[in-house]
Design a protein around this motif. Structure first.
Motif, mmCIF file in Angstrom:
data_model
loop_
_atom_site.group_PDB
_atom_site.id
_atom_site.type_symbol
_atom_site.label_atom_id
_atom_site.label_comp_id
_atom_site.label_asym_id
_atom_site.label_seq_id
_atom_site.Cartn_x
_atom_site.Cartn_y
_atom_site.Cartn_z
ATOM 1 N N HIS A 12 0.836 -1.197 0.000
ATOM 2 C CA HIS A 12 0.000 0.000 0.000
ATOM 3 C C HIS A 12 0.873 1.251 0.000
ATOM 4 C CE1 HIS A 12 -3.461 -2.513 0.700
ATOM 5 N NE2 HIS A 12 -2.996 -2.940 1.859
ATOM 6 N N GLY A 13 0.429 2.249 -0.737
ATOM 7 C CA GLY A 13 1.116 3.530 -0.751
ATOM 8 C C GLY A 13 0.275 4.599 -0.080
ATOM 9 N N TYR A 14 0.914 5.414 0.764
ATOM 10 C CA TYR A 14 0.214 6.466 1.506
ATOM 11 C C TYR A 14 0.849 7.812 1.195
ATOM 12 C CZ TYR A 14 -1.719 2.610 4.266
ATOM 13 O OH TYR A 14 -2.358 1.455 4.668
ATOM 14 N N GLN A 15 0.019 8.831 1.212
ATOM 15 C CA GLN A 15 0.518 10.184 1.008
ATOM 16 C C GLN A 15 -0.054 11.100 2.077
ATOM 17 O OE1 GLN A 15 0.389 11.561 -2.969
ATOM 18 N NE2 GLN A 15 1.672 13.325 -2.516
ATOM 19 N N PHE A 16 0.767 12.045 2.531
ATOM 20 C CA PHE A 16 0.313 12.997 3.533
ATOM 21 C C PHE A 16 -0.521 14.085 2.875
ATOM 22 C CE2 PHE A 16 4.177 11.184 5.432
ATOM 23 C CZ PHE A 16 3.633 10.724 6.612
ATOM 24 N N THR A 17 -1.571 14.474 3.572
ATOM 25 C CA THR A 17 -2.459 15.545 3.122
ATOM 26 C C THR A 17 -2.600 16.567 4.237
ATOM 27 O OG1 THR A 17 -4.455 14.454 3.982
ATOM 28 C CG2 THR A 17 -3.746 13.848 1.755
ATOM 29 N N ASP A 18 -3.328 17.631 3.955
ATOM 30 C CA ASP A 18 -3.532 18.657 4.986
ATOM 31 C C ASP A 18 -4.228 18.066 6.209
ATOM 32 O OD1 ASP A 18 -2.359 20.518 3.380
ATOM 33 O OD2 ASP A 18 -4.254 21.277 2.553
ATOM 34 N N GLY A 19 -5.089 17.069 5.993
ATOM 35 C CA GLY A 19 -5.819 16.477 7.098
ATOM 36 C C GLY A 19 -5.092 15.337 7.781
ATOM 37 N N GLY A 20 -3.922 14.974 7.297
ATOM 38 C CA GLY A 20 -3.170 13.878 7.906
ATOM 39 C C GLY A 20 -2.548 12.960 6.879
ATOM 40 N N ILE A 21 -3.238 11.832 6.609
ATOM 41 C CA ILE A 21 -2.638 10.828 5.742
ATOM 42 C C ILE A 21 -3.755 10.070 5.035
ATOM 43 C CG2 ILE A 21 -2.601 9.036 7.533
ATOM 44 C CD1 ILE A 21 0.124 8.179 6.457
ATOM 45 N N SER A 22 -3.494 9.633 3.825
ATOM 46 C CA SER A 22 -4.504 8.865 3.097
ATOM 47 C C SER A 22 -3.825 7.787 2.264
ATOM 48 C CB SER A 22 -5.324 9.782 2.182
ATOM 49 O OG SER A 22 -4.490 10.352 1.188
ATOM 50 N N ARG A 23 -4.537 6.661 2.112
ATOM 51 C CA ARG A 23 -4.047 5.600 1.234
ATOM 52 C C ARG A 23 -4.462 5.934 -0.186
ATOM 53 N NH1 ARG A 23 -5.956 -0.592 2.093
ATOM 54 N NH2 ARG A 23 -4.782 -0.305 4.035
ATOM 55 N N CYS A 24 -3.501 5.962 -1.089
ATOM 56 C CA CYS A 24 -3.846 6.338 -2.453
ATOM 57 C C CYS A 24 -3.294 5.379 -3.505
ATOM 58 C CB CYS A 24 -3.391 7.766 -2.750
ATOM 59 S SG CYS A 24 -1.644 8.083 -2.435
ATOM 60 N N TRP A 25 -2.731 4.263 -3.074
ATOM 61 C CA TRP A 25 -2.218 3.311 -4.061
ATOM 62 C C TRP A 25 -2.163 1.930 -3.429
ATOM 63 C CZ3 TRP A 25 2.075 0.074 -4.709
ATOM 64 C CH2 TRP A 25 2.325 -0.370 -6.008
ATOM 65 N N THR A 26 -2.517 0.904 -4.176
ATOM 66 C CA THR A 26 -2.456 -0.475 -3.728
ATOM 67 C C THR A 26 -1.976 -1.341 -4.867
ATOM 68 O OG1 THR A 26 -4.265 -0.167 -2.146
ATOM 69 C CG2 THR A 26 -3.740 -2.428 -2.780
ATOM 70 N N SER A 27 -0.982 -2.178 -4.583
ATOM 71 C CA SER A 27 -0.496 -3.097 -5.614
ATOM 72 C C SER A 27 -1.515 -4.206 -5.800
ATOM 73 C CB SER A 27 0.858 -3.680 -5.216
ATOM 74 O OG SER A 27 0.698 -4.607 -4.161
ATOM 75 N N GLN A 28 -1.302 -4.985 -6.831
ATOM 76 C CA GLN A 28 -2.214 -6.083 -7.104
ATOM 77 C C GLN A 28 -1.951 -7.286 -6.223
ATOM 78 O OE1 GLN A 28 -4.836 -5.677 -9.210
ATOM 79 N NE2 GLN A 28 -4.061 -3.573 -9.173
ATOM 80 N N GLY A 29 -0.862 -7.266 -5.415
ATOM 81 C CA GLY A 29 -0.579 -8.349 -4.475
ATOM 82 C C GLY A 29 0.033 -9.548 -5.156
#
Length: 211
Positions: free
Chosen positions: A194-211
């Motif tokens: 999983h890939g996460y990116q920081f935002t103004d509100g904290g953090i969000s998951r914005c990418w997931t590999s196919q596993g």
């Protein structure tokens, strides 16, 4: 071990090693430089243990139980002594007909030195220990965000081991950026990345590999 970790409790003792050797469940492989023995590794064979012990230790594959250098001297490490224990253990066990070997536990942080070292040997994640780091961010300060960016890790998600990487503030990272981070940090055996990116509100998951 005591030489390398002074003042710390050592959970594997000499008596345990002798007991495993007495039961023919443990073998000592020594590494020699010239005429001098400079390192060694104890190989534990779960399939040679009594049934109850085998259930606790794992019946297969054999695993590198303890390895170390003579007197804990780092000069031997610079000569490749520890690398030699991995190399010759794999050759020896292959000669006995085993197709894989346990390389012991490692930390969940994917940039940890020992973790990276074992990854270089083709390690595959097969299980997790009943221990973990619990991290709670009280505030998303630059230092906290920097910690997460610099320290991708493995974690449990609905009972499955997954990997997590983080990117710094800015425009939304591309799939190519996350795919590059996965290629750099992922281990065989992790279910999903999983890939996460920081935002103004904290953090969000914005990418997931196919596993």
């Amino acid at each position: 071990v005591h030489q390398r970790h002074p003042g710390q409790e050592v959970t594997i003792g000499y008596d345990d090693m002798v007991e495993m050797a007495r039961r023919d469940a443990c073998e000592l492989l020594l590494v020699r430089e010239g005429s001098e023995y400079i390192a060694g590794v104890l190989l534990l064979f779960g399939d040679r243990l009594p049934r109850l012990w085998a259930a606790l230790s794992g019946e297969s594959p054999p695993r590198m139980w303890v390895n170390g250098m003579k007197d804990g001297d780092l000069r031997y490490w610079k000569h490749g002594a520890i690398a030699a224990t991995y190399y010759f253990a794999s050759i020896y066990l292959s000669g006995l007909g085993y197709r894989s070997m346990g390389m012991g536990a490692t930390r969940a942080f994917l940039t940890d030195g020992l973790t990276r070292y074992k990854r270089k040997w083709g390690m595959r994640v097969v299980d997790q220990l009943p221990m973990a780091f619990l991290i709670r961010a009280l505030a998303w300060t630059p230092a906290v965000r920097g910690f997460f960016v610099q320290n991708p890790f493995a974690y449990l998600d609905e009972g499955r081991l997954c990997g997590a990487v983080f990117v710094a503030d800015g425009a939304c990272a591309s799939d190519e950026t996350f795919a590059s981070l996965e290629a750099k940090h992922a281990f065989p055996g992790l279910h999903t990345f999983h890939g996460y990116q920081f935002t103004d509100g904290g953090i969000s998951r914005c990418w997931t590999s196919q596993g």
